[in-house]
Design a protein around this motif. Structure first.
Motif, PDB file in Angstrom:
ATOM      1  N   LEU A 388      74.617 105.705 140.982  1.00 14.71           N
ATOM      2  CA  LEU A 388      74.137 104.343 141.208  1.00 14.71           C
ATOM      3  C   LEU A 388      74.706 103.716 142.477  1.00 14.71           C
ATOM      4  O   LEU A 388      74.197 102.706 142.946  1.00 14.71           O
ATOM      5  CB  LEU A 388      74.500 103.458 140.011  1.00 14.71           C
ATOM      6  N   GLY A 389      75.769 104.316 143.014  1.00 16.58           N
ATOM      7  CA  GLY A 389      76.394 103.764 144.200  1.00 16.58           C
ATOM      8  C   GLY A 389      77.228 102.533 143.927  1.00 16.58           C
ATOM      9  O   GLY A 389      77.382 101.670 144.792  1.00 16.58           O
ATOM     10  N   THR A 390      77.770 102.432 142.713  1.00 16.16           N
ATOM     11  CA  THR A 390      78.586 101.272 142.370  1.00 16.16           C
ATOM     12  C   THR A 390      80.066 101.628 142.389  1.00 16.16           C
ATOM     13  O   THR A 390      80.438 102.799 142.241  1.00 16.16           O
ATOM     14  CB  THR A 390      78.212 100.723 140.974  1.00 16.16           C
ATOM     15  N   SER A 391      80.875 100.634 142.594  1.00 18.12           N
ATOM     16  CA  SER A 391      82.327 100.810 142.520  1.00 18.12           C
ATOM     17  C   SER A 391      82.871  99.771 141.554  1.00 18.12           C
ATOM     18  O   SER A 391      82.200  98.819 141.184  1.00 18.12           O
ATOM     19  CB  SER A 391      82.975 100.644 143.896  1.00 18.12           C
ATOM     20  N   GLY A 392      84.098  99.966 141.150  1.00 15.84           N
ATOM     21  CA  GLY A 392      84.717  99.049 140.199  1.00 15.84           C
ATOM     22  C   GLY A 392      85.714  99.782 139.340  1.00 15.84           C
ATOM     23  O   GLY A 392      86.229 100.847 139.724  1.00 15.84           O
ATOM     24  N   ALA A 393      85.987  99.247 138.171  1.00 23.28           N
ATOM     25  CA  ALA A 393      87.005  99.843 137.310  1.00 23.28           C
ATOM     26  C   ALA A 393      86.839  99.350 135.881  1.00 23.28           C
ATOM     27  O   ALA A 393      86.200  98.329 135.620  1.00 23.28           O
ATOM     28  CB  ALA A 393      88.406  99.496 137.815  1.00 23.28           C
ATOM     29  N   THR A 394      87.428 100.114 134.970  1.00 18.08           N
ATOM     30  CA  THR A 394      87.544  99.713 133.576  1.00 18.08           C
ATOM     31  C   THR A 394      89.026  99.668 133.221  1.00 18.08           C
ATOM     32  O   THR A 394      89.747 100.641 133.449  1.00 18.08           O
ATOM     33  CB  THR A 394      86.830 100.710 132.643  1.00 18.08           C
ATOM     34  N   LYS A 395      89.475  98.542 132.692  1.00 19.31           N
ATOM     35  CA  LYS A 395      90.859  98.403 132.243  1.00 19.31           C
ATOM     36  C   LYS A 395      90.877  98.232 130.735  1.00 19.31           C
ATOM     37  O   LYS A 395      90.125  97.413 130.188  1.00 19.31           O
ATOM     38  CB  LYS A 395      91.541  97.197 132.901  1.00 19.31           C
ATOM     39  N   VAL A 396      91.715  98.996 130.071  1.00 19.99           N
ATOM     40  CA  VAL A 396      91.900  98.875 128.630  1.00 19.99           C
ATOM     41  C   VAL A 396      93.359  98.527 128.365  1.00 19.99           C
ATOM     42  O   VAL A 396      94.269  99.172 128.913  1.00 19.99           O
ATOM     43  CB  VAL A 396      91.516 100.170 127.892  1.00 19.99           C
ATOM     44  N   ARG A 398      96.246  97.805 125.320  1.00 22.06           N
ATOM     45  CA  ARG A 398      96.557  97.989 123.898  1.00 22.06           C
ATOM     46  C   ARG A 398      97.935  97.426 123.594  1.00 22.06           C
ATOM     47  O   ARG A 398      98.791  97.298 124.495  1.00 22.06           O
ATOM     48  CB  ARG A 398      96.530  99.471 123.523  1.00 22.06           C
ATOM     49  N   LYS A 399      98.164  97.093 122.330  1.00 15.25           N
ATOM     50  CA  LYS A 399      99.535  96.834 121.900  1.00 15.25           C
ATOM     51  C   LYS A 399     100.278  98.155 121.916  1.00 15.25           C
ATOM     52  O   LYS A 399      99.695  99.217 121.688  1.00 15.25           O
ATOM     53  CB  LYS A 399      99.532  96.261 120.484  1.00 15.25           C
ATOM     54  N   LYS A 400     101.559  98.094 122.202  1.00 12.76           N
ATOM     55  CA  LYS A 400     102.372  99.321 122.222  1.00 12.76           C
ATOM     56  C   LYS A 400     102.210 100.063 120.895  1.00 12.76           C
ATOM     57  O   LYS A 400     102.522  99.526 119.831  1.00 12.76           O
ATOM     58  CB  LYS A 400     103.836  98.949 122.441  1.00 12.76           C
ATOM     59  N   ASP A 401     101.657 101.282 120.980  1.00  7.78           N
ATOM     60  CA  ASP A 401     101.408 102.102 119.797  1.00  7.78           C
ATOM     61  C   ASP A 401     100.494 101.404 118.788  1.00  7.78           C
ATOM     62  O   ASP A 401     100.532 101.696 117.586  1.00  7.78           O
ATOM     63  CB  ASP A 401     102.722 102.490 119.099  1.00  7.78           C
ATOM     64  N   GLY A 402      99.663 100.473 119.285  1.00  8.96           N
ATOM     65  CA  GLY A 402      98.801  99.709 118.391  1.00  8.96           C
ATOM     66  C   GLY A 402      97.360  99.685 118.855  1.00  8.96           C
ATOM     67  O   GLY A 402      96.933 100.490 119.692  1.00  8.96           O
ATOM     68  N   PRO A 403      96.579  98.735 118.343  1.00  9.25           N
ATOM     69  CA  PRO A 403      95.158  98.684 118.647  1.00  9.25           C
ATOM     70  C   PRO A 403      94.856  98.152 120.044  1.00  9.25           C
ATOM     71  O   PRO A 403      95.729  97.575 120.713  1.00  9.25           O
ATOM     72  CB  PRO A 403      94.618  97.725 117.582  1.00  9.25           C
ATOM     73  N   VAL A 404      93.620  98.323 120.451  1.00 10.10           N
ATOM     74  CA  VAL A 404      93.136  97.791 121.727  1.00 10.10           C
ATOM     75  C   VAL A 404      93.019  96.278 121.609  1.00 10.10           C
ATOM     76  O   VAL A 404      92.448  95.758 120.639  1.00 10.10           O
ATOM     77  CB  VAL A 404      91.776  98.408 122.084  1.00 10.10           C
ATOM     78  N   ILE A 405      93.546  95.560 122.590  1.00  9.57           N
ATOM     79  CA  ILE A 405      93.513  94.098 122.545  1.00  9.57           C
ATOM     80  C   ILE A 405      92.817  93.491 123.763  1.00  9.57           C
ATOM     81  O   ILE A 405      92.734  92.276 123.877  1.00  9.57           O
ATOM     82  CB  ILE A 405      94.936  93.515 122.409  1.00  9.57           C
ATOM     83  N   GLY A 406      92.307  94.336 124.643  1.00 14.33           N
ATOM     84  CA  GLY A 406      91.572  93.806 125.791  1.00 14.33           C
ATOM     85  C   GLY A 406      90.831  94.900 126.532  1.00 14.33           C
ATOM     86  O   GLY A 406      91.366  95.996 126.721  1.00 14.33           O
ATOM     87  N   ILE A 407      89.591  94.607 126.921  1.00 15.25           N
ATOM     88  CA  ILE A 407      88.797  95.539 127.737  1.00 15.25           C
ATOM     89  C   ILE A 407      88.156  94.731 128.859  1.00 15.25           C
ATOM     90  O   ILE A 407      87.525  93.697 128.610  1.00 15.25           O
ATOM     91  CB  ILE A 407      87.717  96.247 126.903  1.00 15.25           C
ATOM     92  N   HIS A 408      88.315  95.207 130.082  1.00 14.31           N
ATOM     93  CA  HIS A 408      87.829  94.496 131.271  1.00 14.31           C
ATOM     94  C   HIS A 408      87.097  95.495 132.163  1.00 14.31           C
ATOM     95  O   HIS A 408      87.643  96.551 132.504  1.00 14.31           O
ATOM     96  CB  HIS A 408      88.988  93.853 132.019  1.00 14.31           C
TER      97      HIS A 408
END
Length: 464
Positions: A388-396, A398-408
């Protein structure tokens, strides 16, 4: 709908305002067997359908088409962009809005909701008056929405100094524009106008664009905007504007002066509550917003409020959720408060910025810097992103040894990826839960999978 001897009408629920929150409550209440009257002075569907979500995204899609035509040579397709036909763009936009509007009207008929096309005013804890008729309700829902804000002393004229409402019906592409405000509205208009060929400058008093998003997302967006030729003055305040023969001169407190054809004031939206009888009926207001509890009940037990009228996320889908919750509560259905961190947030610029859950700064404040882990996946390693010719990033995050608490996520079509991110956050999934899920290749959704693989300790297409 029953009519009393005095000419008043009685329903289980009277809704004042037919936007996202109001009509969602009306539909759900009707589904649950309640009689509903909805009073709306303008078109059903409110800001989102007629002056917000839908028309702006239609314009942004037209902008995407313009970019594709202009940049076809990158993909071996020889194409040129002759011009932007704004009447044609508006025709396309209005056709989309019109089709959805007919659909909403049909849903009101299907649900047998009594719609009153008039301006309403709260006259008691159980009544709204419209066109001299009193509509009594066992419960009242206030959903009168919001309008564009301006700054003290900054006079709007609808011609050179405009709001997003004016921008949506502008009959031309401005040669140059200054956008006051680097939030969602300002960024989206900056993106589409730049795609249409305008020279665009954003002024944001806070240190970065999209200041409520993760700092890394703001940095990626600002970098992409610089590459696109969009200028951003961040961390500097607006000082004033002077109209000229051909446009405006915008002054900043650091001494910068910017000449442009237009100034778009995009400093947020304020609640519509003044002069509607709310305080006289006993409803507590704060800066114009109705003060509510976690279940949207106001200081008056028979009155609730939802949508842009309360100080929550000003998003149509948040309003849907709030309206549904109120209707279910009134019908005796068990409900739980909305976790606003779990409500998806998307800015539909190019590139798009999408998020759910906590930013890294918020997570560190809540759990401590040593209590969280994060991983950033550059989209350069994703095959579909290269295609697609796109750039960017995915940030995940998590709590230390715990569940995911944010996705960007930052990148083309990032918003379409966020549905999976919403499930991951709201179901309190661990990266180890997501890592075994096989994402289709090649798709942008692999960015979600790869980031969780890395956080789970088994990265695939990630350089060590």
């Amino acid at each position: 709908m029953p009519q009393a001897a005095d000419g008043s009408h009685t329903s289980d629920l009277v809704v004042l305002g037919g936007g996202s929150g109001g009509y969602a409550a009306a539909f759900r209440a009707a589904e649950l067997g309640l009689s509903v009257t909805l009073i709306e002075k303008d078109k059903l569907g409110g800001t989102c359908l007629h002056r917000g979500c839908i028309p702006t995204k239609a314009l942004l899609h037209a902008a995407e088409i313009a970019d594709s035509a202009r940049d076809g040579a990158k993909f071996g397709v020889r194409s040129t962009l002759e011009s932007i036909d704004m009447p044609g763009v508006h025709s396309y936009k209005d056709k989309v809005v019109g089709g959805l509007y007919k659909g909403v009207q049909g849903l009101f008929k299907q649900h047998k909701i009594n719609v009153v096309a008039a301006a309403g005013r709260l006259v008691s804890p159980t009544a709204v008056e419209a066109d001299g008729v009193t509509y009594e309700g066992r419960h009242i829902l206030l959903a009168t929405g919001s309008v564009p804000r301006t700054l003290p002393g900054l006079q709007l004229d609808g011609e050179r100094i405009i709001t997003s409402d004016d921008a949506l019906i502008l009959d031309r592409v401005p040669e140059s524009v200054v956008i006051l405000g680097g939030g969602v509205i300002g960024v989206e208009f900056a993106s589409l106008w730049r795609s249409f060929g305008a020279e665009v400058t954003i002024v944001e008093a806070l240190p970065r664009l999209l200041p409520t998003e993760d700092a890394s997302s703001s940095k990626l967006l600002e970098r992409a905007f610089r590459r696109r030729g969009i200028t951003a003055h961040t961390g500097v305040r607006f000082a004033g504007v002077t109209r000229t023969e051909n446009g405006v001169v915008v002054s900043l407190e650091d001494g910068t002066a910017i000449d442009a054809e237009l100034l778009l004031v995009a400093v947020g939206r304020g609640p519509v509550s003044e002069g509607l009888g709310y305080e006289q009926a006993g409803v507590t207001l704060d800066r114009g917003f109705v003060v509510v509890d976690d279940y949207y009940q106001s200081s008056v037990p028979t009155i609730s409020a939802v949508g842009d009228l309360i100080p929550t996320l000003q998003l149509a889908h948040a309003g849907f959720g709030e309206g549904i919750l109120v209707a279910e509560r009134l019908a005796g259905v068990a409900v739980s408060p909305i976790d606003y961190a779990g409500v998806p947030r998307i800015t539909y610029s190019e590139p798009e910025v999408a998020s759910v859950g906590y930013t890294e700064e918020q997570a560190a404040q809540k759990y401590g810097a040593d209590g969280i882990e994060s991983f950033v996946l550059n989209l350069a390693g994703i095959g579909k992103a290269q295609i697609l010719g796109t750039s960017g990033a995915t940030k995940v995050i998590r709590k230390k040894d715990g569940p995911v608490i944010g996705i960007h996520i930052v990148g083309t079509r990032a918003g379409e990826l966020l549905a999976e991110g919403q499930l991951i956050y709201n179901w309190e999934a661990y990266p180890e839960d997501v890592a075994p899920l096989i994402h289709p290749h090649p798709t942008l959704s692999e960015a979600i999978g790869e980031a969780h693989l890395a956080l789970a300790g088994k990265p695939l297409h990630v350089h060590p």
